[in-house]
Design an enzyme around this catalytic site. Structure first.
Site, PDB file in Angstrom:
ATOM      1  N   LYS A  58       0.833  -1.215   0.000  1.00 23.31           N
ATOM      2  CA  LYS A  58       0.000   0.000   0.000  1.00 23.31           C
ATOM      3  C   LYS A  58       0.863   1.259   0.000  1.00 23.31           C
ATOM      4  CE  LYS A  58      -2.986   0.829   3.566  1.00 23.31           C
ATOM      5  NZ  LYS A  58      -2.842   2.180   4.137  1.00 23.31           N
ATOM      6  N   SER A  59       1.906   1.273   0.818  1.00 21.22           N
ATOM      7  CA  SER A  59       2.762   2.474   0.886  1.00 21.22           C
ATOM      8  C   SER A  59       3.395   2.767  -0.471  1.00 21.22           C
ATOM      9  CB  SER A  59       3.881   2.260   1.915  1.00 21.22           C
ATOM     10  OG  SER A  59       3.341   2.184   3.201  1.00 21.22           O
ATOM     11  N   ARG A  63       2.663   5.922  -3.333  1.00 16.10           N
ATOM     12  CA  ARG A  63       3.798   6.717  -3.827  1.00 16.10           C
ATOM     13  C   ARG A  63       3.964   6.563  -5.340  1.00 16.10           C
ATOM     14  NH1 ARG A  63       4.393   5.571   1.445  1.00 16.10           N
ATOM     15  NH2 ARG A  63       5.758   6.812   2.782  1.00 16.10           N
ATOM     16  N   ARG A 159      -8.454  12.248  12.361  1.00 13.55           N
ATOM     17  CA  ARG A 159      -7.000  12.061  12.476  1.00 13.55           C
ATOM     18  C   ARG A 159      -6.238  13.388  12.442  1.00 13.55           C
ATOM     19  NH1 ARG A 159      -5.193   7.007   9.002  1.00 13.55           N
ATOM     20  NH2 ARG A 159      -3.419   7.234  10.412  1.00 13.55           N
ATOM     21  N   GLN A 207       5.010   9.254   7.141  1.00 10.21           N
ATOM     22  CA  GLN A 207       4.071  10.143   6.454  1.00 10.21           C
ATOM     23  C   GLN A 207       4.530  11.597   6.575  1.00 10.21           C
ATOM     24  OE1 GLN A 207       0.191   9.223   8.020  1.00 10.21           O
ATOM     25  NE2 GLN A 207       0.089   7.270   6.935  1.00 10.21           N
ATOM     26  N   ASP A 358       2.054  -0.959  11.811  1.00  8.20           N
ATOM     27  CA  ASP A 358       0.707  -1.404  11.426  1.00  8.20           C
ATOM     28  C   ASP A 358       0.421  -2.845  11.843  1.00  8.20           C
ATOM     29  OD1 ASP A 358       0.143   1.050  10.291  1.00  8.20           O
ATOM     30  OD2 ASP A 358       0.871   0.468   8.318  1.00  8.20           O
ATOM     31  N   LYS A 385      -4.192   6.131  14.559  1.00  8.53           N
ATOM     32  CA  LYS A 385      -4.298   5.428  13.269  1.00  8.53           C
ATOM     33  C   LYS A 385      -5.753   5.485  12.797  1.00  8.53           C
ATOM     34  CE  LYS A 385       0.002   4.498  12.885  1.00  8.53           C
ATOM     35  NZ  LYS A 385       0.768   5.178  11.826  1.00  8.53           N
ATOM     36  N   ARG A 389      -6.153   2.435  17.906  1.00 11.30           N
ATOM     37  CA  ARG A 389      -5.911   0.982  17.850  1.00 11.30           C
ATOM     38  C   ARG A 389      -5.540   0.390  19.203  1.00 11.30           C
ATOM     39  NH1 ARG A 389      -2.942   0.478  11.975  1.00 11.30           N
ATOM     40  NH2 ARG A 389      -4.898   0.555  10.816  1.00 11.30           N
ATOM     41  N   ARG A 433      -7.510  -2.894   9.690  1.00  7.68           N
ATOM     42  CA  ARG A 433      -6.584  -3.828  10.363  1.00  7.68           C
ATOM     43  C   ARG A 433      -7.186  -4.410  11.650  1.00  7.68           C
ATOM     44  NH1 ARG A 433      -2.405  -3.300   6.870  1.00  7.68           N
ATOM     45  NH2 ARG A 433      -1.843  -1.160   6.303  1.00  7.68           N
TER      46      ARG A 433
HETATM   47  C1  S3P Z   1       2.814   4.815   6.142  1.00  4.16           C
HETATM   48  C2  S3P Z   1       3.381   5.169   7.330  1.00  4.16           C
HETATM   49  C3  S3P Z   1       2.850   4.767   8.634  1.00  4.16           C
HETATM   50  C4  S3P Z   1       1.831   3.636   8.523  1.00  4.16           C
HETATM   51  C5  S3P Z   1       0.888   3.843   7.388  1.00  4.16           C
HETATM   52  C6  S3P Z   1       1.636   3.943   6.071  1.00  4.16           C
HETATM   53  C7  S3P Z   1       3.423   5.292   4.885  1.00  4.16           C
HETATM   54  O1  S3P Z   1       2.233   5.881   9.247  1.00  4.16           O
HETATM   55  O2  S3P Z   1       1.104   3.499   9.730  1.00  4.16           O
HETATM   56  O3  S3P Z   1      -0.043   2.777   7.309  1.00  4.16           O
HETATM   57  O4  S3P Z   1       3.121   4.734   3.822  1.00  4.16           O
HETATM   58  O5  S3P Z   1       4.238   6.238   4.950  1.00  4.16           O
HETATM   59  P1  S3P Z   1       3.123   6.939  10.096  1.00  4.16           P
HETATM   60  O6  S3P Z   1       4.215   7.317   9.224  1.00  4.16           O
HETATM   61  O7  S3P Z   1       2.245   8.104  10.408  1.00  4.16           O
HETATM   62  O8  S3P Z   1       3.533   6.180  11.324  1.00  4.16           O
END
Ligand code: S3P
Length: 476
Positions: A58-59, A63, A159, A207, A358, A385, A389, A433
């Site tokens: 997913k990350s 991107r 959030r 993030q 996660d 999150k 969580r 999740r």
């Molecule tokens: C992610 C960073 C994480 C993670 C999220 C995806 C990312 O969050 O929990 O599911 O793709 O950069 P944080 O960077 O806020 O911890």
């Protein structure tokens, strides 16, 4: 020997409901973010057997869309996760001027506008449930001379976004409006030319780091991000992959300093998205706790900044072996064999949190089946999150008859040594999740586990039910 299951790549975006088998796990997109909650039950039964590949990371998928937007020319993506979160980012990329084409399962082409070339979008950028997509795109938009409004579902609206808005204001963005001290819906106006900054992230967050670096693309000179604890490095890797100048060095015991030279011309470059270790976590833990299980999971990304769960499970005595290793899209991947067996409680150190942030909900499920106590330290970020969580996991464990406590920022779980009562109904709070973790739990509890809503699973792992049931699970 082992039956191979297909990745069950989802139906085309926004048309998941067209597949009648999955229709009841799909949110209704005609009315923004209203959906009929879909209760789902998981029951113990057969051991899990077979081979599977989970969908793309997913990350990296978010991107890939964003870099596709910011590059000049055609970016070809394969293995893209076609979950709702990434589809929201694709829709935003379109609204900002990119042409986005879907060529087949996981195959996408993005024709970008280049750094500095974003178009003023006509409407609100609606990110649904997606924290990553919204925060990274705030970084992109907040450094361009356009005005953008961000919104999302009831979870995203809770959030914290100040963590992104603070550095963006230093770079010249104006926050035109915001809800409740920095929550969506919010409107950002970017400067004529962004100011490069040096920024020390206040919490370990990829993030935040990524939002500042993406904003830094539009600024002249060097933008520097310093993090005390290293977080996932996909943005830095992709910046280099697309031809930007980026220097990464260590900072203190566990941190990093990233220096980006702004205003590059990003070159469109093919992207191969490896399988998501955060999605693989669910079949991994399921196979460990469901007696007699023996599964193979193909091509899981093993980037060390994402593999804290594997480290922890191995410390607990899990039988997880590497059958083969390869490289996909610049990331190490491995085929993992996972066999059920006894687990023992451990203490998970706080500095490991960024590499498995996660995965704590599903680790807590594994801990419930271990012998002895598991203490997971330093989980404060879990409170912000998709749901709180920490509270949601503790409530779910208690619903299953597991003794646990939140002590400061730690979660402490008393393991049942393989025997957990189950039988509870778990509140998922719009959190995919939480939903998947407690369905995994139900594959090994004495009584079935029920969750109040499985619809959010489609945000990150649309084929979860099909893949798990294909291994022999009973989830319906
Ligand atoms: C992610 C960073 C994480 C993670 C999220 C995806 C990312 O969050 O929990 O599911 O793709 O950069 P944080 O960077 O806020 O911890």
């Amino acid at each position: 020997m082992l039956e191979r299951l297909d990745c069950a790549s989802p139906a085309p975006p926004f048309r998941l409901a067209a597949n009648p088998k999955r229709a009841n796990l799909t949110r209704d997109r005609r009315v923004a973010h209203s959906h009929n909650p879909t209760p789902v039950t998981a029951s113990a039964g057969r051991p899990l057997r077979g081979m599977l590949r989970v969908p793309g990371d997913k990350s990296i998928s978010h991107r890939a869309m964003i870099f596709g937007l910011l590059a000049v020319g055609e970016t070809r993506i394969s293995g893209l996760l076609e979950g709702e979160d990434v589809m929201a980012t694709a829709a935003a990329a379109r609204a900002l001027g990119a042409q986005v084409h879907h060529d087949g399962p996981g195959l996408w082409r993005v024709f970008g506008v280049g750094v500095g070339g974003l178009r003023q979008p006509d409407g609100v950028l609606d990110f649904g449930n997606a924290g990553t997509g919204s925060r990274l795109m705030m970084g992109v938009c907040g450094a361009h001379p356009i005005t953008t409004t961000f919104d999302g579902d009831a979870s995203l609206r809770k959030r914290p976004m100040r963590r992104i808005l603070d550095p963006l204001e230093r770079m010249g963005a104006v926050i035109v409006s915001q809800e409740d001290g920095g929550r969506v819906p919010l409107t950002l106006r970017g400067p004529r030319e962004a100011v490069p900054i040096e920024y020390r992230t206040p919490v370990a967050s990829a993030q935040i780091k990524s939002a500042v670096l993406l904003a830094g693309l539009a600024a002249p000179g060097e933008t520097t991000v310093i993090e005390t604890e290293a977080t996932r490095d996909h943005t830095e890797k992709m910046l280099a992959h697309f031809g930007a100048q980026v220097r990464v060095s260590t900072e203190g015991a566990h941190g990093r300093r990233i220096v980006l030279t702004g205003q590059p011309e990003l070159r469109a470059t093919p992207i191969v998205v490896p399988a998501d270790p955060s999605s693989a976590a669910f079949p991994i833990v399921a196979a460990l706790i469901a007696p007699g299980s023996d599964i193979l999971i193909e091509g899981v990304m093993t980037n060390p900044l994402r593999s804290g769960l594997l480290t922890t499970l191995r410390e607990m005595g899990a039988d997880i072996s590497v059958e083969s290793e390869a490289s996909e899209g610049g990331e190490a991947v491995a085929t993992l064999r996972v066999r059920a067996g006894g687990l023992a409680g451990v203490t998970v150190p706080p500095e490991r949190a960024p590499s498995m942030i996660d995965e704590y909900p599903v680790l807590a499920v594994a801990a419930a089946f271990a012998s002895g106590t598991t203490r997971m330290r330093g989980l404060q970020e879990l409170r912000v999150k998709e749901s709180d969580r920490l509270a949601a996991v503790a409530d779910g464990l208690r619903a299953a008859g597991v003794t646990c406590a939140i002590e400061g920022d730690d979660l402490v779980v008393e393991g049942g040594g393989g025997a957990v009562a189950g039988g509870g109904m778990v509140a998922t709070h719009l959190d995919h999740r939480i939903a998947m973790s407690f369905l995994v739990m139900g594959l090994a509890t004495r009584k079935p586990m029920r969750i109040d809503d499985g619809a959010m699973i489609a945000t990150s792992f649309p084929s979860f039910l099909a893949l798990m049931n294909g291994l022999g699970a009973d989830i319906a």
